[in-house]
Write a protein that holds these residues in place. Structure first.
Motif, PDB file in Angstrom:
ATOM      1  N   TRP A 197     -87.680  12.065  46.242  1.00 21.90           N
ATOM      2  CA  TRP A 197     -86.771  12.129  47.112  1.00 21.90           C
ATOM      3  C   TRP A 197     -87.067  12.690  48.160  1.00 21.90           C
ATOM      4  O   TRP A 197     -86.656  12.733  49.168  1.00 21.90           O
ATOM      5  N   THR A 198     -87.955  13.768  48.260  1.00 27.16           N
ATOM      6  CA  THR A 198     -88.399  14.491  49.503  1.00 27.16           C
ATOM      7  C   THR A 198     -89.052  14.219  50.611  1.00 27.16           C
ATOM      8  O   THR A 198     -88.548  14.172  51.602  1.00 27.16           O
ATOM      9  N   GLU A 199     -89.275  12.805  50.411  1.00 22.73           N
ATOM     10  CA  GLU A 199     -89.746  11.915  51.834  1.00 22.73           C
ATOM     11  C   GLU A 199     -89.472  11.078  52.229  1.00 22.73           C
ATOM     12  O   GLU A 199     -88.993  11.175  53.561  1.00 22.73           O
ATOM     13  N   LEU A 200     -88.757  10.500  51.630  1.00 19.76           N
ATOM     14  CA  LEU A 200     -86.945   9.494  52.002  1.00 19.76           C
ATOM     15  C   LEU A 200     -86.606  11.043  52.843  1.00 19.76           C
ATOM     16  O   LEU A 200     -85.500  10.695  54.343  1.00 19.76           O
ATOM     17  N   ALA A 201     -86.207  12.116  52.293  1.00 23.71           N
ATOM     18  CA  ALA A 201     -84.841  12.911  53.211  1.00 23.71           C
ATOM     19  C   ALA A 201     -85.692  13.267  54.468  1.00 23.71           C
ATOM     20  O   ALA A 201     -85.103  13.192  55.336  1.00 23.71           O
ATOM     21  N   ARG A 202     -87.206  13.403  54.496  1.00 23.08           N
ATOM     22  CA  ARG A 202     -87.528  13.738  55.515  1.00 23.08           C
ATOM     23  C   ARG A 202     -87.095  12.830  56.773  1.00 23.08           C
ATOM     24  O   ARG A 202     -87.235  13.070  57.914  1.00 23.08           O
ATOM     25  N   LEU A 203     -87.788  11.709  56.255  1.00 25.24           N
ATOM     26  CA  LEU A 203     -87.715  10.464  57.460  1.00 25.24           C
ATOM     27  C   LEU A 203     -86.327  10.346  58.012  1.00 25.24           C
ATOM     28  O   LEU A 203     -85.689   9.878  58.803  1.00 25.24           O
ATOM     29  N   VAL A 204     -85.373  10.575  57.205  1.00 23.84           N
ATOM     30  CA  VAL A 204     -83.857  10.220  57.352  1.00 23.84           C
ATOM     31  C   VAL A 204     -83.412  11.014  58.223  1.00 23.84           C
ATOM     32  O   VAL A 204     -83.072  11.367  59.537  1.00 23.84           O
ATOM     33  N   ARG A 205     -83.797  12.337  57.870  1.00 28.19           N
ATOM     34  CA  ARG A 205     -83.566  14.008  59.184  1.00 28.19           C
ATOM     35  C   ARG A 205     -84.388  13.380  60.311  1.00 28.19           C
ATOM     36  O   ARG A 205     -83.847  13.377  61.113  1.00 28.19           O
ATOM     37  N   ALA A 206     -85.543  13.354  60.108  1.00 26.17           N
ATOM     38  CA  ALA A 206     -86.069  12.601  61.271  1.00 26.17           C
ATOM     39  C   ALA A 206     -85.241  11.527  62.776  1.00 26.17           C
ATOM     40  O   ALA A 206     -85.725  11.576  63.688  1.00 26.17           O
ATOM     41  N   GLU A 207     -84.819  10.520  61.891  1.00 23.73           N
ATOM     42  CA  GLU A 207     -84.195   9.102  62.264  1.00 23.73           C
ATOM     43  C   GLU A 207     -83.006   9.684  62.687  1.00 23.73           C
ATOM     44  O   GLU A 207     -82.034   9.215  63.754  1.00 23.73           O
ATOM     45  N   VAL A 208     -82.239  10.725  62.042  1.00 21.72           N
ATOM     46  CA  VAL A 208     -80.718  11.307  62.251  1.00 21.72           C
ATOM     47  C   VAL A 208     -80.955  12.318  63.708  1.00 21.72           C
ATOM     48  O   VAL A 208     -80.456  12.535  64.859  1.00 21.72           O
ATOM     49  N   LEU A 209     -82.008  13.194  63.579  1.00 25.52           N
ATOM     50  CA  LEU A 209     -81.873  14.044  64.664  1.00 25.52           C
ATOM     51  C   LEU A 209     -82.439  12.871  65.783  1.00 25.52           C
ATOM     52  O   LEU A 209     -81.939  13.591  67.370  1.00 25.52           O
ATOM     53  N   LEU A 210     -82.747  11.607  65.852  1.00 30.42           N
ATOM     54  CA  LEU A 210     -83.454  10.986  67.151  1.00 30.42           C
ATOM     55  C   LEU A 210     -82.111  10.052  67.620  1.00 30.42           C
ATOM     56  O   LEU A 210     -81.477  10.170  68.587  1.00 30.42           O
TER      57      LEU A 210
END
Length: 332
Positions: A197-210
């Motif tokens: 789940w860590t890779e997806l959490a990193r991607l979602v975090r970057a998208e939410v910040l954007l």
């Protein structure tokens, strides 16, 4: 003749108008039904679904992957009707394919290989879907929370993601399999999902910040939108794209991890048919080529179909590819 009645009926321009009768004369507005409210709440997600549906319907890769996956799902759903029990043992050991009563032959224990392959599809898809649901739920929730709250929460989640990303999934599964007395399918699912789940959490975090830095989110905040409304109506619908792609790739990665674990004989017991276990049995029987070919083809077809669907979904959710000409990769 006097003009007094006419003057009394004409109101002064500065007089306060009584709108009570006008309001009462209007028909009452229809009540907002729950279906209408649900439709408005799902508006952003429905728009995203329409964006995905069009390019996916035009993608030949997506259609090919969906067709292959549909056949595999059909075999898995009808496994009890198409094949016998995968644990049924006979006296015929290592029979070649097209033998009487055994379409794909038998393994070293006398079990029908066709039954093992068909029931293995049910095991692989069941574990893959369950693990992907856990993976996507954890990744989206934790990644979105870290980016939306920020501050200390974001720092703690980021450090935890970096620490868990350094742990190899297969090594953790081997450790859990060695320490747990009776590993089950649920143990395997949670072990794999808690490391992927860590890779997806990193991607979602970057998208939410954007998304949080975009103009429409700033305008919604200026208009007084609550944090929950911002997250539900503006942030998640525009940041959940990686979760859709990760769901397809997550199922494929979990199926591959499950096959690797069963190949090493550290997975669930033999009561569950597995393609990895069938491949592992071929190590001690060099001449039994059917033990490698048929489970390997089933595993390859499943992984290929899921990767084709995932690639097409990633292209459909990429706004740069959506703005390209009709002759882009979406039309391939």
């Amino acid at each position: 003749m006097t003009d007094e009645p006419l003057l009394q009926e004409t109101p002064h321009p500065s007089a306060t108008l009584d709108l009570t009768r006008r309001k009462e004369s209007k028909p009452p507005a229809p009540p907002r039904t729950s279906m209408a409210r649900a439709g408005r709440a799902a508006g952003p997600y429905a728009a995203m679904a329409r964006i995905v549906q069009g390019p996916l319907a035009r993608s030949r890769f997506a259609r090919s992957g969906a067709a292959m996956l549909a056949v595999i799902v059909l075999f898995a759903a009808c496994a009890d009707f198409l094949a016998k029990s995968p644990t049924q043992v006979s006296v015929d050991l290592l029979l070649p394919p097209l033998t009487h009563g055994h379409l794909l032959g038998t393994d070293a224990l006398g079990r029908d290989l066709f039954s093992r392959v068909v029931h293995g599809a049910r095991t692989a898809l069941g574990l893959g879907l369950a693990g992907a649901m856990v993976l996507v739920a954890l990744g989206v929730a934790i990644g979105a929370l870290a980016a939306f709250v920020g501050g200390m929460v974001d720092s703690i989640v980021t450090r935890a993601v970096e620490a868990l990303s350094a742990i190899p999934t297969l090594l953790l599964v081997l450790v859990v399999g060695a320490t747990v007395e009776h590993p089950t399918a649920a143990t395997l699912i949670w072990t794999i999902a808690l490391t992927r789940w860590t890779e997806l959490a990193r991607l979602v975090r970057a998208e939410v910040l954007l998304v949080l830095g975009s103009d429409y989110v700033t305008a919604a905040r200026a208009l007084g939108a609550s944090p929950s409304r911002l997250l539900r109506r503006h942030v998640l619908p525009n940041a959940v794209g990686p979760a859709i792609v990760a769901a397809a790739f997550g199922v494929a990665s979990i199926i591959l991890a499950e096959a690797a674990v069963d190949f090493l004989r550290v997975g669930p017991p033999d009561t569950m048919a597995s393609w990895g276990e069938a491949l592992g049995e071929a190590r001690g029987h060099a001449g039994a080529w059917w033990l490698i070919v048929f489970p390997g083809m089933a595993l390859l077809a499943t992984l290929l179909s899921l990767n084709l669907i995932g690639e097409a979904a990633r292209d459909a959710l990429d706004p740069r590819l959506r703005m390209e000409s009709p002759g882009s990769t979406l039309e391939m």
